[in-house]
Motif scaffolding. Structure first.
Motif, PDB file in Angstrom:
ATOM      1  N   GLY A 185     -50.010  28.157 -26.311  1.00 28.82           N
ATOM      2  CA  GLY A 185     -50.087  29.295 -25.396  1.00 28.82           C
ATOM      3  C   GLY A 185     -49.275  29.107 -24.129  1.00 28.82           C
ATOM      4  O   GLY A 185     -49.652  29.620 -23.065  1.00 28.82           O
ATOM      5  N   GLU A 186     -48.144  28.421 -24.234  1.00 32.46           N
ATOM      6  CA  GLU A 186     -47.365  28.068 -23.043  1.00 32.46           C
ATOM      7  C   GLU A 186     -46.038  28.833 -22.928  1.00 32.46           C
ATOM      8  O   GLU A 186     -45.212  28.520 -22.069  1.00 32.46           O
ATOM      9  CB  GLU A 186     -47.075  26.557 -23.046  1.00 32.46           C
ATOM     10  N   VAL A 187     -45.817  29.841 -23.771  1.00 32.02           N
ATOM     11  CA  VAL A 187     -44.546  30.563 -23.749  1.00 32.02           C
ATOM     12  C   VAL A 187     -44.344  31.287 -22.425  1.00 32.02           C
ATOM     13  O   VAL A 187     -43.261  31.268 -21.831  1.00 32.02           O
ATOM     14  CB  VAL A 187     -44.460  31.560 -24.922  1.00 32.02           C
ATOM     15  N   GLY A 188     -45.377  31.961 -21.940  1.00 32.69           N
ATOM     16  CA  GLY A 188     -45.272  32.692 -20.680  1.00 32.69           C
ATOM     17  C   GLY A 188     -44.927  31.783 -19.522  1.00 32.69           C
ATOM     18  O   GLY A 188     -44.061  32.110 -18.693  1.00 32.69           O
ATOM     19  N   THR A 189     -45.581  30.644 -19.450  1.00 38.06           N
ATOM     20  CA  THR A 189     -45.292  29.672 -18.388  1.00 38.06           C
ATOM     21  C   THR A 189     -43.858  29.183 -18.479  1.00 38.06           C
ATOM     22  O   THR A 189     -43.143  29.084 -17.468  1.00 38.06           O
ATOM     23  CB  THR A 189     -46.248  28.474 -18.501  1.00 38.06           C
ATOM     24  N   PHE A 190     -43.422  28.879 -19.691  1.00 38.72           N
ATOM     25  CA  PHE A 190     -42.049  28.411 -19.896  1.00 38.72           C
ATOM     26  C   PHE A 190     -41.038  29.460 -19.430  1.00 38.72           C
ATOM     27  O   PHE A 190     -40.104  29.151 -18.683  1.00 38.72           O
ATOM     28  CB  PHE A 190     -41.823  28.095 -21.377  1.00 38.72           C
ATOM     29  N   ASN A 191     -41.212  30.715 -19.853  1.00 33.74           N
ATOM     30  CA  ASN A 191     -40.264  31.765 -19.479  1.00 33.74           C
ATOM     31  C   ASN A 191     -40.207  31.964 -17.968  1.00 33.74           C
ATOM     32  O   ASN A 191     -39.131  32.129 -17.392  1.00 33.74           O
ATOM     33  CB  ASN A 191     -40.635  33.086 -20.162  1.00 33.74           C
ATOM     34  N   THR A 192     -41.357  31.957 -17.333  1.00 35.75           N
ATOM     35  CA  THR A 192     -41.400  32.154 -15.884  1.00 35.75           C
ATOM     36  C   THR A 192     -40.648  31.049 -15.150  1.00 35.75           C
ATOM     37  O   THR A 192     -39.820  31.307 -14.263  1.00 35.75           O
ATOM     38  CB  THR A 192     -42.861  32.197 -15.400  1.00 35.75           C
ATOM     39  N   LEU A 193     -40.905  29.812 -15.538  1.00 37.11           N
ATOM     40  CA  LEU A 193     -40.273  28.687 -14.842  1.00 37.11           C
ATOM     41  C   LEU A 193     -38.783  28.587 -15.171  1.00 37.11           C
ATOM     42  O   LEU A 193     -37.977  28.222 -14.304  1.00 37.11           O
ATOM     43  CB  LEU A 193     -40.985  27.385 -15.228  1.00 37.11           C
ATOM     44  N   MET A 194     -38.399  28.928 -16.394  1.00 38.04           N
ATOM     45  CA  MET A 194     -36.990  28.777 -16.786  1.00 38.04           C
ATOM     46  C   MET A 194     -36.081  29.816 -16.141  1.00 38.04           C
ATOM     47  O   MET A 194     -34.863  29.660 -16.136  1.00 38.04           O
ATOM     48  CB  MET A 194     -36.873  28.837 -18.309  1.00 38.04           C
ATOM     49  N   ARG A 195     -36.630  30.862 -15.569  1.00 35.94           N
ATOM     50  CA  ARG A 195     -35.794  31.813 -14.827  1.00 35.94           C
ATOM     51  C   ARG A 195     -35.152  31.145 -13.619  1.00 35.94           C
ATOM     52  O   ARG A 195     -34.139  31.615 -13.094  1.00 35.94           O
ATOM     53  CB  ARG A 195     -36.622  33.020 -14.374  1.00 35.94           C
ATOM     54  N   TYR A 196     -35.744  30.037 -13.188  1.00 34.61           N
ATOM     55  CA  TYR A 196     -35.203  29.327 -12.030  1.00 34.61           C
ATOM     56  C   TYR A 196     -34.253  28.202 -12.429  1.00 34.61           C
ATOM     57  O   TYR A 196     -33.727  27.495 -11.564  1.00 34.61           O
ATOM     58  CB  TYR A 196     -36.355  28.761 -11.186  1.00 34.61           C
ATOM     59  N   VAL A 197     -34.039  28.024 -13.727  1.00 37.14           N
ATOM     60  CA  VAL A 197     -33.122  26.997 -14.206  1.00 37.14           C
ATOM     61  C   VAL A 197     -31.906  27.699 -14.802  1.00 37.14           C
ATOM     62  O   VAL A 197     -31.933  28.159 -15.938  1.00 37.14           O
ATOM     63  CB  VAL A 197     -33.777  26.089 -15.267  1.00 37.14           C
ATOM     64  N   SER A 198     -30.842  27.823 -14.011  1.00 36.90           N
ATOM     65  CA  SER A 198     -29.656  28.535 -14.486  1.00 36.90           C
ATOM     66  C   SER A 198     -28.385  27.705 -14.364  1.00 36.90           C
ATOM     67  O   SER A 198     -27.331  28.135 -14.819  1.00 36.90           O
ATOM     68  CB  SER A 198     -29.475  29.849 -13.706  1.00 36.90           C
TER      69      SER A 198
END
Length: 388
Positions: free
Chosen positions: A32-45
């Motif tokens: 159940g960690e997809v949402g957390t991953f997507n949110t945090l990865m928006r800051y990794v560009s």
């Protein structure tokens, strides 16, 4: 290798996915960690950025394992590819848009998958992502700290894995008939579309290319494939071998489909919206038909227009412009600048000025939709067709 060996190899590729990315995505959904991953990865560009606190461990392990390009990369060859792109960026953008993208729709199972995953009505998102991805690849700092290509490749690889996950889990895909969604065979086929087919299209348009430049451009897409989880043991290493694979792939898989025709119609509508006014709208269909050929054009239901004959003069015009570029440093500079501005304008039109983010979809929704460094000698001509 015998024909039987070839058939066995192609069948194996049809049923293979990407073990590392698939395992990562499966674990994220299970926990159940997809949402957390997507949110945090928006800051990794950008490459080299510290990974954010709170990132799921399985995702952190994946990002660490994929943060550098393959050890076999020849950076001199990659620089030649970048210079080739600078020299031909507007032509490459044209070939990607009017040949490589429609070619994807000529493979019915790929067209079906695309219609299921990004919506028939909104192809602009995928077009914008593809254009932005290619621009990131051809920047001087693409693989260095601060470059944007590596994080984009990491996210696209997980995006592909998430699509495989959803289609398998929700029983929306007949794997026995169609193989694994976004299988190795189709990933290599896509790599051929964006490299070999683009080079074929440049040649058809009359663009002047050197053998060295064509080989470097193809090499760059081999690196891209490796970064996207494509099995490099199965990828052709040379342009001649690429021709053999592409011909075999297309003969085995291409054909008409409702999804392919619908996607093509939406693509044409998108391009006509980007082209100013309406006078040149028929040029869109004419150019697609010219580059993919009448058989594929008919399968995709690309309309015939009065421009079908006119577009055949494009190679003659480009030949004149390319001759000017070859003979005049000032002309080369001016045409390179024009190409840069045209590519930037096209990308801006598709993205509406926004940065495109690659995220793992939590469910499949309908709206988800060469320069002076390389002498201009040894003009490249495509390897001849391997099947008749």
């Amino acid at each position: 290798m015998t024909a039987t060996d070839d058939d066995t190899s192609m069948d194996a590729l049809l049923h293979a996915g990407d073990e590392l990315a698939d395992a990562t995505v499966a674990a994220l959904f299970e926990r159940g960690e997809v949402g957390t991953f997507n949110t945090l990865m928006r800051y990794v560009s950008t490459a080299g950025s510290p990974l954010p606190d709170g990132l799921p461990d399985v995702a952190r392990d994946y990002l660490e394992a994929t943060r550098v390009p393959p050890s076999w990369v020849d950076w001199g060859e990659m620089e030649r590819a970048r210079l080739f792109f600078i020299d031909n960026n507007v032509h490459i953008s044209t070939a990607l848009s009017f040949a490589a993208m429609p070619a994807c729709y000529v493979v019915p199972r790929v067209a079906r998958l695309l219609s299921m995953t990004h919506g028939l009505s909104y192809p602009s998102k995928r077009m914008a992502e593809t254009g932005q991805f290619t621009v990131h690849l051809m920047q001087p700092d693409a693989f260095e700290a601060g470059g944007k290509f590596v994080p984009a490749a990491q996210k696209v690889r997980l995006l592909h894995a998430s699509i495989r996950h959803h289609l398998r889990r929700d029983d929306h895909w007949d794997a026995a008939e169609l193989g694994t969604p976004i299988c190795q065979q189709d990933m290599i086929g896509g790599q051929m579309f964006f490299s070999m087919l683009v080079l074929d299209s440049l040649h058809r348009l009359g663009v002047h290319m050197t053998q060295e430049g064509a080989e470097a451009y193809y090499y760059a897409w081999r690196v891209v494939g490796a970064m996207l989880g494509v099995d490099q043991d199965a990828v052709p290493k040379s342009l001649d071998d690429a021709r053999l694979f592409l011909d075999r792939y297309m003969v085995a898989n291409m054909g008409p489909s409702e999804e392919g025709a619908h996607l093509t119609r939406q693509l044409i509508d998108l391009y006509e919206e980007v082209v100013p006014g309406t006078l040149f709208d028929p040029l869109v269909s004419a150019l697609i038909r010219y580059l993919v050929g009448d058989t594929c054009g008919d399968w995709l239901r690309v309309p015939h227009t009065a421009w079908d004959t006119v577009v055949r003069t494009v190679p003659h015009l480009l030949n004149v412009l390319e001759t000017i570029e070859d003979r005049s440093p000032l002309g080369a500079w001016a045409l390179d600048r024009l190409g840069h501005l045209t590519t930037a304008l096209e990308l801006s039109s598709l993205t509406r000025g926004r940065v495109m983010h690659y995220a793992i979809p939590e469910q499949l929704r309908k709206d988800y939709g060469v320069s002076d460094a390389v002498p201009r000698t040894r003009r490249w001509t495509p390897p001849p067709p391997s099947v008749g």
